[in-house]
Structures are given as structure tokens and as C-alpha cells.
Design an enzyme around this catalytic site. Structure first.
Site, short mmCIF file in Angstrom:
data_model
loop_
_atom_site.label_atom_id
_atom_site.label_comp_id
_atom_site.label_asym_id
_atom_site.label_seq_id
_atom_site.Cartn_x
_atom_site.Cartn_y
_atom_site.Cartn_z
N CYS A 2 -15.50 -22.69 4.06
CA CYS A 2 -14.32 -22.46 3.24
C CYS A 2 -13.43 -21.32 3.75
O CYS A 2 -12.28 -21.20 3.36
CB CYS A 2 -14.71 -22.23 1.79
SG CYS A 2 -16.09 -21.11 1.58
N TYR A 3 -14.00 -20.48 4.62
CA TYR A 3 -13.22 -19.38 5.23
C TYR A 3 -13.37 -19.45 6.74
O TYR A 3 -14.15 -18.71 7.33
CB TYR A 3 -13.74 -18.03 4.74
CG TYR A 3 -13.48 -17.73 3.28
CD1 TYR A 3 -12.21 -17.35 2.84
CD2 TYR A 3 -14.51 -17.80 2.34
CE1 TYR A 3 -11.99 -17.06 1.51
CE2 TYR A 3 -14.29 -17.52 1.01
CZ TYR A 3 -13.02 -17.14 0.60
OH TYR A 3 -12.80 -16.85 -0.70
#
Ligand code: SF4
Ligand code: SF4
Lengths: 388, 134
Positions: free
Chosen positions: A130-131
Site C-alpha cells: 500500500c506504500y
């Protein structure tokens, strides 16, 4: 004579509140007496400006595209703590710049931010689903960040030992440069202007108290670290380090006049913070304490060449003696220096008084009192079992 | 009688000249050496000179001829008024009381007349307000 915080606030709103600084009230009470002063004065303002190492700021940088979960962060090459959410960090005042010779640190980053300057943010990460981003190198300022607020675990120490040095060499300490053979004495409290000395048992100061912080407005968040109540007193005020405040306040609205990076050579970087607390004069007892003068407030004198936590004071000195510039020690005249600025302490108390008189600053009732019975423990090398 | 402070700079080839001796002997000056440094690239001498104004002027001419770099100093160290918090840490450090806490304003004043450029105050000042001018 009794009054409540609400009554005082009504007077502030009506524009007829009477405010005096702690310095003014000390001489007013000497000439007019406690009774009359308590009747006439609604609020006493205090102030202090000194090195407060236990300071730092929480920052939220905002998310980049693609986003990064920061695992290492530096600001102007000073490491910040980022073991919290993805783009949150805490920059501590005493953290030193990487590869620097102890001259630039977190306090400088904070002062630059308060001055409106941009600072260089570098962050790295392992990257996650997600990052995905692994690195970023950019600039941030108070304008660009979502949040930037000081959270200082220990400010406005209630009194502090004065220092001297009996050894044969100059010492570079957090009490400044101490010359050999009792060559000088340094002290750091603002004495009769110092916030917590003017309400020694913290009757009116507690969690949620609105204060002057770094030129802007802040609040008392919690008891400060190393808060202790079991300290010897004279005239009701502790004669050594006792209570302290954890403070919080938005960096926006603060001023480099009252948030100033300091460098104590041989010791390290610290942050000069200005803190001021208004004391509502609820009754004569509050006034009596708020009017204590430098003649009635004392600091222990400690020999910093003794490298142990169990240093016994050589003697106690009043702030009137310390502030006079010269003190007699072992038959010799020794010059004194203050590490905190009395001028700025006075400016803070005066500014706070003005803000109250102008109706810009209302007083608060503590949401909860700070502890009335606290001692300070020590750190020993101990086993897991002994620690619990 | 006049009193002036000078910073002299020497290139390596003239470091060995007996300059101070000449100033005393030929120009009848009273010399107080405040700071002296000799490095590979030459030397620097900070001194206070006392004597007849005319003699001081002539001596400066002699120094110029001798290829000494002469700089008259109004002050030795500079206190940055913006950076100074007027804490007073420097007060008890200064050996000649050139840094003074003024009362009742509680402002710290630097007196360049008294300063002997020892440099003691520089690393004592927490916000880094004092610097050598030279
Ligand atoms: S120590 Fe530095 S900041 Fe403090 S009064 Fe002296 S010059 Fe000013
Ligand atoms: S350089 Fe030395 S003499 Fe001059 S002000 Fe500083 S401490 Fe005093």
C-alpha cells in the site's frame, strides 16, 4: 476575599480585569500587603525563557504520490523519530545532525520552521503493497505540513540547582561553561517570574491550563517528566528541582524570539523555550505565593565536578543573591551568570498580561489536577525480576 | 596620547621581522599584545597601541612599507543583537567585565573598549551570538 476563574473571565470579557506580572506584584505586596493586592489584582502573569532540552515537535508531512511509509526520516540531516504512522514524525530538540560536530540539531530545525523557513526532508522505506515508494527528498515548511506542534515532555521546571566547579579544569555542562576553582556560578530559573514557583503547589495550574508557549498559545498536557513533590520548601516554595509541565502547542503562531536553538559547547544542542502561565488570584493564599520575591526564593548550589547523581548542595542561595551578579563563596567573591533570560521572562509575563487585558486570552480551570504526591525514582542495573 | 587596536597580518617571509621592537623603540609606543598566532601561511597579531597620535600614524606607515597588513579594529568581537537572548551566561566568563548586565533593563551590553579579545565568551554563548570579527 475569594474569586473564581469564571468571574475573572467575565472581567476579561468586560475589559476591566486587573493584571500584574509576578515581578510587579512582588513589590506591590511588599508595599501594600497581601490583603489589598489580592483584592485589587485578578491575575498574576509569569514567564521564563531557558534551555528546555525535553522539547520536540510532532509533524505530519502529508502523503506523496505514490505514497511512502517512512521508516527513516531526516530534516536538514537531523534524524527524526518515525516509528509511528506512515508520514508522522517527532523531531527532538537535542537530536544532532548526522556527521556534525554537535553544533546543529533538532532545536535548529524547529527554530527554522518557526521562522517560516523550509527544511529538507529525506525519508526512506522498504516499501509495502500500500506504500510502494522507497525514497523521497523534498522540502517542507509550516505552510506545507498538515500538523506541526510542539509536544514538550518537560518544560518550566519548578526551580533548578545553580552550578559551580571546584575542579582544576573548565567544565562544559548543561549549566554552561563552569570555570575552574569556583571561578563562576551559573543558575537557570527566572526566580520571582518563574511560573511554577509562583503557584508552588499547583493549585491553579493543571491539565488543560492555557499558557503562553513559544510566543503562541499552548496548553499543559500532563505532568512533566521527573515531576516530584517531595522537596524541601522555604516560604512554601521548593528549594530545588520539583514539579514540571508537559506542554503542547501549535508551532504556527510561535516566534523565533521565544523558540531559539541553543548550543552548549561540550554538552550539545538544546531548545530555548519561552513559557508563561497566568495565575488566577482565587484568594489571599494564591496571592501570597504569587508575590514571593527573589529574596524569598532559593536554589541549591551544586558542584558539577562531582560526577554523581548524589551531589549534596554546598549551600542555598537566594535568587536576589544570584541575580546581584556576585556571591560570596568560601570567603571569595564569585561572579554569577544566568542561563535563562530574565529580560525575555519579563517580556513573556508582560505579553501575557497584555493579551489578557485585551481580551485575547481567557483563563482556564484545570481539567484535572497534577499529582500532589510524587517522588522520583532512579535507574539501577537490575534483573527482570527486580524491576517489577 | 591615543590608544588604538590593530590587527596585523604577516606573510611567511616577514614573520621574523622584529616589528614590535621597532614600534616600541622607533615610535615610542606602548604595546599590549592581546593575541598572537603564527601559521604556515603567516602570522596574525592583535594588539593595543598607546602613544602620540602622530607616532601611531607614522608607525602605521612603517608597517605598510614593511608589507604588513594593518587593520584598525573598532571592536574585537561582535555581539549579534538579534541572536542575543540577554541571558547573561557570558557575564561571569569575561575576565575584564566587558560584558555587562545592565539594570534594571536586564540587557547585556558589550563594551568594545574593555574587551581584550580573549575569546572566552564565544563558546560560552548558548545561542551563538558572539563571534570574532577577525
Ligand atoms: S551569552 Fe550570548 S545570548 Fe547570553 S547575554 Fe551573552 S551574548 Fe547574549
Ligand atoms: S573576548 Fe574576552 S574580553 Fe572580549 S568580551 Fe569576550 S570574554 Fe570579554
Amino acid at each position: 476575599m475569594k474569586r473564581t476563574v469564571e468571574e475573572i473571565n467575565q472581567k476579561i470579557r468586560d475589559g476591566d480585569v486587573v493584571v500584574m506580572t509576578a515581578e510587579e506584584v512582588a513589590s506591590y505586596v511588599q508595599s501594600e500587603g497581601v490583603e489589598r493586592a489580592a483584592k485589587e489584582v485578578d491575575v498574576v502573569t509569569t514567564g521564563t525563557f531557558g534551555a528546555m532540552c525535553s522539547s520536540g515537535a510532532f509533524l505530519n508531512f502529508g502523503h506523496s504520490e505514490p505514497p511512502i511509509r517512512m521508516q527513516k526520516v531526516t530534516l536538514n540531516d537531523v534524524p527524526a523519530y518515525t516509528g509511528i504512522a506512515a508520514v508522522d514524525a517527532y523531531i527532538g530538540a537535542t537530536e544532532l545532525k548526522l556527521d556534525d560536530h554537535k553544533e546543529y540539531g533538532g532545536a535548529h530545525v524547529i527554530e527554522e520552521l518557526v521562522s517560516g523557513k523550509a527544511v529538507r526532508l529525506k525519508a526512506s522505506s522498504d516499501g509495502t503493497d500500500c506504500y510502494p515508494r522507497k525514497e523521497i527528498d523534498t522540502f517542507v515548511s509550516l505552510h506545507s505540513m498538515n500538523q506541526a506542534y510542539l509536544f514538550n515532555p518537560r518544560n518550566a521546571y519548578q526551580n533548578y540547582a545553580a552550578g559551580t566547579n571546584s575542579s582544576e579544569r573548565t567544565l562544559y555542562t548543561y549549566m554552561g561553561k563552569l570555570l575552574q576553582n569556583y571561578g563562576n556560578i551559573t543558575y537557570s530559573s527566572a526566580g520571582q517570574l518563574s511560573p511554577l514557583l509562583k503557584d508552588p503547589s499547583l493549585r491553579t495550574i493543571g491539565i488543560g491550563t492555557r499558557i503562553f508557549l513559544g510566543g503562541g498559545t499552548g496548553y499543559v498536557a500532563w505532568e512533566g517528566t521527573q515531576f516530584r513533590t517531595n522537596v524541601e520548601t522555604k516560604f512554601g516554595a521548593p528549594v530545588g528541582g520539583a514539579r514540571s509541565l508537559a506542554t503542547v502547542g501549535d508551532l504556527r503562531g510561535m516566534s523565533p524570539e521565544f523558540v531559539r536553538a541553543l548550543n552548549l559547547p561540550g554538552y550539545g544542542v538544546s531548545l530555548g523555550m519561552g513559557v508563561g502561565v497566568p495565575i488566577p488570584v482565587l484568594d489571599e493564599d494564591v496571592m501570597r505565593a504569587a508575590a514571593l520575591s527573589d529574596e524569598q526564593l532559593f536554589a541549591p548550589l551544586i558542584d558539577y565536578s562531582v560526577q554523581s547523581r548524589n551531589r549534596r548542595p554546598i549551600k542555598h542561595l537566594s535568587y536576589a543573591e544570584l541575580r546581584s551578579g556576585r556571591v560570596e563563596l568560601f570567603g571569595k567573591e564569585v561572579r554569577t551568570s544566568s542561563l535563562s533570560s530574565y529580560l525575555k521572562a519579563r517580556q513573556i509575563a508582560e505579553t501575557l498580561a497584555e493579551r489578557i487585558e485585551n481580551g485575547e486570552f481567557l483563563l482556564t480551570e484545570p481539567v484535572a489536577q497534577l499529582p500532589s504526591d510524587r517522588s522520583v525514582g532512579t535507574l539501577e542495573v537490575r534483573s527482570r525480576e527486580e524491576a517489577v | 596620547m591615543a590608544k588604538k587596536k590593530y590587527l596585523l597580518g604577516f606573510s611567511p617571509d616577514i614573520v621574523n621581522e622584529a616589528i614590535v621592537y621597532r614600534l616600541v623603540k622607533d615610535y615610542d609606543l606602548k604595546i599590549n599584545i592581546l593575541r598572537a598566532e603564527v601559521r604556515e601561511l603567516g602570522g596574525r597579531l592583535l594588539m593595543e597601541v598607546e602613544g602620540k597620535a602622530a607616532n601611531i600614524k607614522e608607525a602605521a606607515g612603517y608597517l605598510n612599507e614593511a608589507k604588513v597588513d594593518v587593520q584598525e579594529l573598532a571592536t574585537y568581537v561582535e555581539k549579534n543583537e538579534e541572536r542575543c537572548t540577554h541571558c547573561g551566561m557570558c557575564i561571569s566568563i569575561c575576565p575584564v567585565e566587558a560584558l555587562i548586565m545592565e539594570r534594571p533593563s536586564w540587557k547585556v551590553r558589550y563594551d568594545s573598549e574593555k574587551c581584550i579579545a580573549c575569546g572566552m565568551c564565544i563558546d560560552a554563548c548558548p545561542p551563538g551570538a558572539i563571534k570574532f570579527r577577525i
